[in-house]
Design a protein around this motif. Structure first.
Motif, short mmCIF file in Angstrom:
data_model
loop_
_atom_site.label_atom_id
_atom_site.label_comp_id
_atom_site.label_asym_id
_atom_site.label_seq_id
_atom_site.Cartn_x
_atom_site.Cartn_y
_atom_site.Cartn_z
N ALA A 85 -0.75 -78.44 -13.05
CA ALA A 85 0.29 -77.43 -13.25
C ALA A 85 1.68 -78.06 -13.16
N ARG A 86 1.87 -78.96 -12.22
CA ARG A 86 3.19 -79.62 -12.09
C ARG A 86 3.50 -80.46 -13.31
N GLU A 87 2.50 -81.18 -13.80
CA GLU A 87 2.72 -81.99 -15.00
C GLU A 87 3.07 -81.11 -16.20
N MET A 88 2.37 -79.99 -16.32
CA MET A 88 2.65 -79.07 -17.42
C MET A 88 4.07 -78.51 -17.31
N LEU A 89 4.48 -78.18 -16.10
CA LEU A 89 5.83 -77.62 -15.90
C LEU A 89 6.91 -78.68 -16.14
N LYS A 90 6.62 -79.95 -15.84
CA LYS A 90 7.58 -81.01 -16.13
C LYS A 90 7.77 -81.18 -17.63
N ARG A 91 6.67 -81.06 -18.37
CA ARG A 91 6.73 -81.21 -19.83
C ARG A 91 7.34 -79.98 -20.50
N ASN A 92 7.14 -78.82 -19.91
CA ASN A 92 7.61 -77.58 -20.53
C ASN A 92 8.30 -76.72 -19.46
N PRO A 93 9.61 -76.90 -19.26
CA PRO A 93 10.32 -76.17 -18.20
C PRO A 93 10.29 -74.65 -18.38
N ALA A 94 10.05 -74.16 -19.59
CA ALA A 94 9.96 -72.71 -19.79
C ALA A 94 8.76 -72.14 -19.03
N GLY A 95 7.84 -72.98 -18.68
CA GLY A 95 6.68 -72.54 -17.91
C GLY A 95 7.09 -71.97 -16.55
N TYR A 96 8.22 -72.44 -16.01
CA TYR A 96 8.71 -71.90 -14.75
C TYR A 96 9.00 -70.41 -14.90
N LEU A 97 9.57 -70.04 -16.04
CA LEU A 97 9.87 -68.64 -16.31
C LEU A 97 8.59 -67.81 -16.32
#
Length: 123
Positions: A85-97
């Protein structure tokens, strides 16, 4: 080497917790005896009931041993999932939203459910 396997970690945690619960049980019983309300205090021979002591100790130790053993098995899997999940969020910051929105929806739906439950209890 076996201790590094899932079965080894589970057995080690299970045995350690079981032993700790059983070893500490007499101290817990003594603490309960000493912390009795003085106005309703029972003599030691009335307070201490061996069958109740054995039953509560064994059930409590078993519940805690299984719980922590399963936690030992789940922790590495959750760590892997969190890393992904952290790797995915690093690659796609919109995932935080998306993550924040999901948490907000969950919180608001739980609050609504609690309000509905409390209204239903009053009726």
């Amino acid at each position: 080497e076996w201790a590094r396997t899932n079965a080894g970690r589970f057995v080690n945690m299970f045995a350690t917790v079981m032993a700790a619960c059983i070893i500490s049980a007499p101290g817990n019983e003594l603490r309960g005896y000493c912390l009795q309300d003085p106005s309703r205090a029972l003599p030691f021979m009335e307070f201490f009931k061996p069958e109740k002591f054995v039953r509560s100790t064994s059930v409590g130790a078993l519940i805690m041993s299984v719980s922590l053993g399963v936690g030992t098995l789940a922790t590495p899997q959750v760590e892997k999932l969190w890393g992904l999940a952290r790797e995915m969020l690093k690659r796609n910051p919109a995932g935080y939203l998306v993550f924040v929105a999901t948490v907000a929806i969950a919180v608001f739906s739980l609050r609504g459910q609690k309000e509905e439950d409390s209204k239903a209890k009053k009726v």
